[in-house]
Design a protein around this motif. Structure first.
Motif, PDB file in Angstrom:
ATOM      1  N   THR A   1       0.907  -1.411  -0.189  1.00  0.00           N
ATOM      2  CA  THR A   1      -0.339   0.167   0.469  1.00  0.00           C
ATOM      3  C   THR A   1       0.689   1.436  -0.171  1.00  0.00           C
ATOM      4  O   THR A   1       1.823   1.152   0.674  1.00  0.00           O
ATOM      5  CB  THR A   1      -0.441  -0.480   1.281  1.00  0.00           C
ATOM      6  OG1 THR A   1      -1.355   1.219   1.345  1.00  0.00           O
ATOM      7  CG2 THR A   1      -0.131  -0.021   2.316  1.00  0.00           C
ATOM      8  N   TYR A   2       0.880   2.176  -0.795  1.00  0.00           N
ATOM      9  CA  TYR A   2       0.590   3.500  -1.410  1.00  0.00           C
ATOM     10  C   TYR A   2       0.599   4.737   0.139  1.00  0.00           C
ATOM     11  O   TYR A   2       0.680   5.516  -0.137  1.00  0.00           O
ATOM     12  CB  TYR A   2       1.249   4.474  -2.092  1.00  0.00           C
ATOM     13  CG  TYR A   2       1.947   3.525  -3.022  1.00  0.00           C
ATOM     14  CD1 TYR A   2       3.194   3.684  -3.043  1.00  0.00           C
ATOM     15  CD2 TYR A   2       1.492   2.465  -3.618  1.00  0.00           C
ATOM     16  CE1 TYR A   2       4.071   2.967  -3.719  1.00  0.00           C
ATOM     17  CE2 TYR A   2       2.610   1.538  -5.086  1.00  0.00           C
ATOM     18  CZ  TYR A   2       3.703   1.852  -4.746  1.00  0.00           C
ATOM     19  OH  TYR A   2       3.732   0.732  -5.513  1.00  0.00           O
TER      20      TYR A   2
ATOM     21  N   ASP B   1     -14.940  -2.757  -4.029  1.00  0.00           N
ATOM     22  CA  ASP B   1     -13.803  -2.843  -4.376  1.00  0.00           C
ATOM     23  C   ASP B   1     -14.473  -3.893  -5.735  1.00  0.00           C
ATOM     24  O   ASP B   1     -15.007  -4.634  -5.337  1.00  0.00           O
ATOM     25  CB  ASP B   1     -12.523  -3.115  -4.184  1.00  0.00           C
ATOM     26  CG  ASP B   1     -11.589  -3.214  -4.895  1.00  0.00           C
ATOM     27  OD1 ASP B   1     -10.379  -1.186  -4.728  1.00  0.00           O
ATOM     28  OD2 ASP B   1     -11.097  -3.732  -5.537  1.00  0.00           O
ATOM     29  N   PRO B   2     -14.480  -3.460  -7.034  1.00  0.00           N
ATOM     30  CA  PRO B   2     -14.266  -4.723  -7.651  1.00  0.00           C
ATOM     31  C   PRO B   2     -14.063  -5.578  -7.600  1.00  0.00           C
ATOM     32  O   PRO B   2     -13.772  -6.914  -8.263  1.00  0.00           O
ATOM     33  CB  PRO B   2     -14.452  -4.112  -9.720  1.00  0.00           C
ATOM     34  CG  PRO B   2     -13.910  -3.179  -8.716  1.00  0.00           C
ATOM     35  CD  PRO B   2     -13.997  -2.624  -7.497  1.00  0.00           C
TER      36      PRO B   2
ATOM     37  N   GLY C   1     -17.842   0.710  -8.206  1.00  0.00           N
ATOM     38  CA  GLY C   1     -18.186   2.379  -7.092  1.00  0.00           C
ATOM     39  C   GLY C   1     -19.528   2.723  -7.891  1.00  0.00           C
ATOM     40  O   GLY C   1     -20.705   3.273  -7.153  1.00  0.00           O
ATOM     41  N   GLU C   2     -19.559   2.725  -9.692  1.00  0.00           N
ATOM     42  CA  GLU C   2     -20.412   2.945  -9.734  1.00  0.00           C
ATOM     43  C   GLU C   2     -21.893   2.237 -10.010  1.00  0.00           C
ATOM     44  O   GLU C   2     -22.713   2.259 -10.144  1.00  0.00           O
ATOM     45  CB  GLU C   2     -20.657   3.206 -11.370  1.00  0.00           C
ATOM     46  CG  GLU C   2     -19.231   4.499 -12.091  1.00  0.00           C
ATOM     47  CD  GLU C   2     -18.144   2.937 -12.188  1.00  0.00           C
ATOM     48  OE1 GLU C   2     -17.302   2.867 -10.803  1.00  0.00           O
ATOM     49  OE2 GLU C   2     -17.230   3.762 -12.911  1.00  0.00           O
TER      50      GLU C   2
ATOM     51  N   ASP D   1     -10.473   6.283  -3.563  1.00  0.00           N
ATOM     52  CA  ASP D   1      -8.614   6.231  -3.927  1.00  0.00           C
ATOM     53  C   ASP D   1      -9.007   4.384  -4.834  1.00  0.00           C
ATOM     54  O   ASP D   1      -7.744   3.680  -5.077  1.00  0.00           O
ATOM     55  CB  ASP D   1      -8.517   5.013  -2.796  1.00  0.00           C
ATOM     56  CG  ASP D   1      -6.514   5.234  -2.440  1.00  0.00           C
ATOM     57  OD1 ASP D   1      -5.958   5.793  -4.146  1.00  0.00           O
ATOM     58  OD2 ASP D   1      -6.340   4.902  -1.820  1.00  0.00           O
ATOM     59  N   ALA D   2      -9.863   5.295  -6.063  1.00  0.00           N
ATOM     60  CA  ALA D   2     -10.010   3.325  -6.675  1.00  0.00           C
ATOM     61  C   ALA D   2      -8.747   4.092  -7.909  1.00  0.00           C
ATOM     62  O   ALA D   2      -8.474   5.338  -7.408  1.00  0.00           O
ATOM     63  CB  ALA D   2     -11.686   3.826  -7.695  1.00  0.00           C
ATOM     64  N   GLU D   3      -8.262   3.054  -8.587  1.00  0.00           N
ATOM     65  CA  GLU D   3      -7.692   3.335  -9.563  1.00  0.00           C
ATOM     66  C   GLU D   3      -7.541   2.484 -10.660  1.00  0.00           C
ATOM     67  O   GLU D   3      -7.530   1.234 -10.814  1.00  0.00           O
ATOM     68  CB  GLU D   3      -6.618   3.973  -9.001  1.00  0.00           C
ATOM     69  CG  GLU D   3      -4.926   4.154  -9.636  1.00  0.00           C
ATOM     70  CD  GLU D   3      -4.135   4.023  -9.306  1.00  0.00           C
ATOM     71  OE1 GLU D   3      -3.763   4.386  -8.393  1.00  0.00           O
ATOM     72  OE2 GLU D   3      -2.741   4.044 -10.264  1.00  0.00           O
TER      73      GLU D   3
HETATM   74  C1  LIG Z   1      -5.348  -0.612  -6.104  1.00  0.00           C
HETATM   75  S1  LIG Z   1      -5.761   0.727  -5.152  1.00  0.00           S
HETATM   76  C2  LIG Z   1      -4.851   1.796  -4.752  1.00  0.00           C
HETATM   77  C3  LIG Z   1      -4.074   1.908  -3.953  1.00  0.00           C
HETATM   78  C4  LIG Z   1      -4.014   2.965  -3.049  1.00  0.00           C
HETATM   79  N1  LIG Z   1      -3.458   4.021  -3.328  1.00  0.00           N
HETATM   80  C5  LIG Z   1      -2.786   2.071  -1.619  1.00  0.00           C
HETATM   81  O1  LIG Z   1      -1.743   2.791  -2.422  1.00  0.00           O
HETATM   82  O2  LIG Z   1      -3.542   1.021  -0.213  1.00  0.00           O
HETATM   83  C6  LIG Z   1      -6.977   0.890  -5.796  1.00  0.00           C
HETATM   84  C7  LIG Z   1      -8.150   0.126  -5.923  1.00  0.00           C
HETATM   85  O3  LIG Z   1      -9.367   0.793  -7.298  1.00  0.00           O
HETATM   86  C8  LIG Z   1     -10.343   0.135  -7.650  1.00  0.00           C
HETATM   87  N2  LIG Z   1     -11.660   0.329  -8.242  1.00  0.00           N
HETATM   88  C9  LIG Z   1     -10.373   0.262  -9.732  1.00  0.00           C
HETATM   89  N3  LIG Z   1     -11.882   0.598 -10.477  1.00  0.00           N
HETATM   90  C10 LIG Z   1     -12.643   0.624  -9.954  1.00  0.00           C
HETATM   91  C11 LIG Z   1     -14.530   1.220  -9.331  1.00  0.00           C
HETATM   92  N4  LIG Z   1     -14.628   1.524 -10.752  1.00  0.00           N
HETATM   93  N5  LIG Z   1     -15.023   1.144  -8.012  1.00  0.00           N
HETATM   94  C12 LIG Z   1     -14.199   0.598  -7.004  1.00  0.00           C
HETATM   95  N6  LIG Z   1     -13.262   0.201  -6.944  1.00  0.00           N
HETATM   96  C13 LIG Z   1     -12.391   0.225  -8.266  1.00  0.00           C
HETATM   97  C14 LIG Z   1      -9.221  -1.376  -7.606  1.00  0.00           C
HETATM   98  O4  LIG Z   1      -9.795  -2.360  -8.156  1.00  0.00           O
HETATM   99  C15 LIG Z   1      -7.590  -1.364  -6.938  1.00  0.00           C
HETATM  100  O5  LIG Z   1      -8.838  -2.682  -5.765  1.00  0.00           O
END
Ligand SMILES: C[S@@+](CC[C@H](N)C(=O)[O-])C[C@H]1O[C@@H](n2cnc3c(N)ncnc32)[C@H](O)[C@@H]1O
Length: 310
Positions: A114-115, A165-166, A194-195, A211-213
């Protein structure tokens, strides 16, 4: 079970473990030398950090480390209170230490990294406490690490939280960690985008944490990277309580480290987060960027005040 990242747990702990015996690092953390000394140390130790699994970009992010974690948390909460984003700047320091210790010793990362930096965890706890959040939703909750910081004040206020989270793998790690401590009926973990979750829920939320990405080669160019924030916020807007607080990771449009590396980060953020920024400007009263290691944005929206300053 491992992630794609070459490290497990908080990246801060890895970087800190490499630097902790360095005199310049200790002096920086003690406030005796300035940020240029930290930057010079990091450039000099970049090879050693990379050899230990620190991605090259994160050597630069370390140039944004706060000298004092408690110091930046206190300053950030004061900034938010002064700007009217949160109602009070005081925070439960003993609870923060207790939560930090529980997370450090009991959170099982199961190979994920995690970041979320220590000041960002504490800050989220402080914000949840200050706004007395009772209905929180975490969109892009990953394996529950950032949410874990905020749950104590939310549950203490009689509230509940939904983590969305998906990715079923990370949701399972969140479930294992959080349901050991908190009742499942008050900390729900949902495998969905989330959508999709927002389209089917009837709930309203007074704290939204983004914090999605998505990967930067995702076929939907508008959703790449942090471009997804716009879509998530748009989906969340009809579900906001009359007074709602928005907390977002990776809001970095201003850099205090002086490292040229951040010119590119800021340029990319302007592109990816441009539509999100415009939406926040039209829907939120205020939105403030805080200079944590990765940057955290915090906004407040009261029922009808669409004149904002980002
Ligand atoms: C990897 S985390 C980001 C890392 C975080 N900043 C950390 O350092 O702990 C991003 C998350 O967003 C989720 N994600 C991607 N698209 C998404 C969406 N449409 N809705 C919700 N979550 C989503 C991914 O599955 C992933 O688990």
């Amino acid at each position: 079970m491992r992630s794609d990242l070459p490290f497990s747990g908080p990246i801060f702990e890895l970087i800190d473990s490499v630097l902790r015996d360095e005199a310049a690092y200790r002096q920086f953390r003690a406030g005796r030398v300035g940020r240029p000394a930290l930057a010079a140390l990091l450039d000099g130790r970049a090879a050693a950090l990379k050899a230990r699994g620190v991605p090259a970009n994160d050597v630069h992010f370390a140039k944004r480390f706060p000298a004092s974690i408690d110091g930046i948390v206190a300053e950030s909460l004061e900034t938010l209170a002064r700007c009217g984003v949160i109602p009070r700047a005081d925070y439960p320091a003993a609870l923060m230490d207790e939560v930090a210790s529980t997370i450090r010793h009991r959170f099982d990362h199961r190979g994920q990294g995690t970041y979320i930096y220590p000041e960002e965890g504490r800050l989220l706890l402080g914000i949840a406490h200050a706004v007395v959040a009772r209905s929180a939703v975490f969109l892009g909750s990953y394996y529950g690490y950032w949410a874990a910081w905020a749950l104590r004040p939310i549950l203490a206020a009689g509230g509940r939280a939904v983590l969305v989270d998906p990715d079923p793998v990370v949701c399972e790690i969140a479930r294992r960690n959080l349901h050991r401590i908190y009742p499942p009926e008050r900390v729900e973990i949902v495998v969905a985008t989330g959508e999709a979750y927002m389209a089917r829920t009837h709930d309203r939320f007074d704290l939204v944490v983004l914090d999605a990405e998505l990967p930067r080669d995702h076929p939907d160019t508008a959703r790449r990277g942090k471009g997804i924030y716009f879509h998530l916020l748009q989906a969340a807007l009809p579900h906001l309580a009359e007074r709602a607080t928005l907390v977002c990771h990776n809001i970095l449009f201003a850099d205090h480290s002086g490292a040229r590396f951040f010119d590119e980060v800021i340029g990319r953020n302007e592109l990816e987060l441009g539509p999100f920024k415009a939406l926040v400007a039209s829907e939120f009263d205020r939105f403030v960027e805080l200079p944590t290691t990765e940057g955290v944005g915090v906004g407040i929206r009261t029922s009808r005040c669409p004149t904002a300053h980002v």
